[in-house]
Design an enzyme around this catalytic site. Structure first.
Site, PDB file in Angstrom:
ATOM      1  N   CYS A 343       0.857  -1.346   0.098  1.00  0.00           N
ATOM      2  CA  CYS A 343       0.108  -0.043   0.010  1.00  0.00           C
ATOM      3  C   CYS A 343       0.798   1.293   0.000  1.00  0.00           C
ATOM      4  O   CYS A 343       0.960   2.077   0.982  1.00  0.00           O
ATOM      5  CB  CYS A 343      -0.961   0.154   1.241  1.00  0.00           C
ATOM      6  SG  CYS A 343      -2.023  -1.337   1.225  1.00  0.00           S
ATOM      7  N   GLU A 344       1.722   1.410  -1.026  1.00  0.00           N
ATOM      8  CA  GLU A 344       2.597   2.698  -1.307  1.00  0.00           C
ATOM      9  C   GLU A 344       2.645   2.579  -2.696  1.00  0.00           C
ATOM     10  O   GLU A 344       3.121   1.526  -3.432  1.00  0.00           O
ATOM     11  CB  GLU A 344       4.070   2.088  -0.844  1.00  0.00           C
ATOM     12  CG  GLU A 344       4.141   1.820   0.718  1.00  0.00           C
ATOM     13  CD  GLU A 344       4.231   3.240   1.546  1.00  0.00           C
ATOM     14  OE1 GLU A 344       4.491   4.486   0.718  1.00  0.00           O
ATOM     15  OE2 GLU A 344       3.967   3.323   2.754  1.00  0.00           O
TER      16      GLU A 344
END
Ligand SMILES: *Cc1c(COP(=O)(O)O)cnc(C)c1O
Length: 427
Positions: A343-344
């Site tokens: 989740c980047e």
């Protein structure tokens, strides 16, 4: 030009998938051995006492270290577990070099107990080491930071801004102090670049150290036993780049040695190195599979892997070549961002990369991942790190590290206390 090979074809990968599901790292033992052999053969005849201390941080697996030891390499360590890994692989005594910084006393003591060469990072560490060990070892090395005398490069930055090493004045003072305290054998070290592909740059580092060896002899009355050129030799991550050949590096250094060291009567000086990347980097691959395709403002290929497995593209914007087994000859008609599951948004193995059409289920092989690949892995976002396979010279595949499981991820939690923990008072 550098050729981007991968030793397994799609059929072999599919067969392998039944025992070892992707993703995994694969290392080519034969290629690593041949490369290490070529290196030793280039340096050893020119420099008696030559030693390459493989930088353990590049590929911290004791199976690989054992292979390298058999080819005559030692280890360069910078933490307690790295020292233990070298020991596990049977690398002994002065084949181990501790080049650490902000080093705790326990690491110095472990290095001393293993008989490793200790490389100090600062003038004040002379006293720190003496206190930590009770007495200084017979052999001590010091790390030099050339400051404005040397250009750095993008990854490591400018030496003036780098935290490492002694200044030139401190170095002279340091050798005087070490000598006064009874140290009898001395080494000199520097490491000023990272992933640098210019031969001239590395020869210039050699010249700098050779000239410094003369100055140290002159000003501190110390004859060095070795200079350690550090790591930082690059590899051609991009197909259009060219590797530095071991022969040209060793030959170029020899010319400088004969011009600077020999006439000064310091011809007993040996050369050490602590390369990591060029030893194993090109002979390791991260093998993944495409599990999603997504078409929004750009075209995306989603892999069953992420930057927790290979951080370099996200960390440095580094290029890693990607190929699709079975589609090697196919035209590069598509432009994809090849992304992982973190989740980047910088979790991208490649941005706007030209590739053949990728179908779900295709293998994607990420090249030049044999150094600073798995080693830099992390568990952020609950990502589990994947295992490592060794391709043996006879073609067999041998697991040298299994993949992590959720239990590994939870192993350090104080789980027995969880049930009775109500968030209030003591448990
Ligand atoms: C990282 C490092 C190395 C190895 O660098 P490579 O780029 O892998 O060759 C060697 N010595 C020191 C002190 C390092 O920090």
């Amino acid at each position: 030009m550098s050729v981007k090979n991968f030793p397994l074809d799609r059929a072999r990968l599919e067969e392998l998938e039944r025992r070892y599901p992707t993703p995994f790292y694969l290392y080519d033992e034969k290629a690593i051995r041949e490369n290490a052999r070529r290196m030793v053969r280039a340096f050893s005849p020119l420099f008696p006492g030559f030693k390459e201390h493989f930088a353990v941080k590049a590929l911290p697996n004791p199976f690989i270290l054992k292979i390298l030891r058999q080819e005559g390499l030692g280890a360069d360590c910078s933490s307690l577990p790295e020292l233990l890994l070298a020991d596990m692989a049977g690398i002994r005594g002065e084949e181990i070099m501790l080049t650490a910084n902000e080093t705790p006393a326990v690491e110095y003591r472990t290095a001393r107990d293993l008989g490793a060469i200790i490389n100090l990072d600062d003038f004040t560490h002379i006293e720190f080491l003496e206190t930590a060990l009770g007495r200084l070892p017979e052999l001590v090395s010091c790390r030099y930071n050339p400051g404005p005398l040397k250009e750095g490069n993008a990854i490591i930055g400018k030496p003036e801004e780098a935290k490492y090493g002694f200044t030139r004045e401190q170095l002279i003072q340091g050798y005087r102090l070490l000598k006064a305290k009874g140290v009898r054998r001395f080494g000199l070290h520097t490491m000023v670049a990272s992933n640098e592909l210019s031969l001239d740059y590395h020869l210039e580092t050699g010249r700098l150290l050779f000239e410094l060896a003369l100055e140290i002899k002159d000003k501190a009355g110390v004859s060095l036993e070795f200079v350690n050129l550090g790591g930082g030799l690059g590899i051609p991550y991009r197909p259009e780049e060219e590797a530095v050949s071991w022969e040209s590096l060793a030959g170029g250094l020899k010319t400088l040695y004969d011009r600077i060291i020999v006439p000064a009567g310091l011809g007993a000086l040996s050369i050490h190195t602590e390369y990591g990347r060029p030893i194993t980097g090109p002979y390791g691959w991260l093998v993944t599979r495409a599990i999603h395709r997504k078409s929004i403002y750009r075209e995306y290929i989603g892999l069953n892997s992420c930057m927790a497995d290979l951080m370099r593209p996200a960390l440095y914007g580094a290029y890693h070549h990607i190929t699709v087994p079975g589609k090697e000859g196919a035209p590069l008609t598509e432009t994809y961002d090849v992304v992982g599951s973190l989740c980047e948004n910088n979790d991208k193995f490649a941005v706007r990369r030209q590739l053949p059409t990728v179908d779900i289920g295709d293998y994607l092989v990420i090249h030049d991942a044999g150094a600073h690949g798995r080693a830099m892995g992390f568990n952020y976002n609950g990502k589990l790190r994947f295992g490592e396979l060794l391709l043996r010279p006879d073609g067999e595949i041998f697991p040298i590290r299994r993949s992590e499981t959720a239990d590994d991820y939870f192993a350090t939690l104080n789980l027995p206390a969880l049930e009775n923990f109500d968030g209030r008072g003591t448990v």
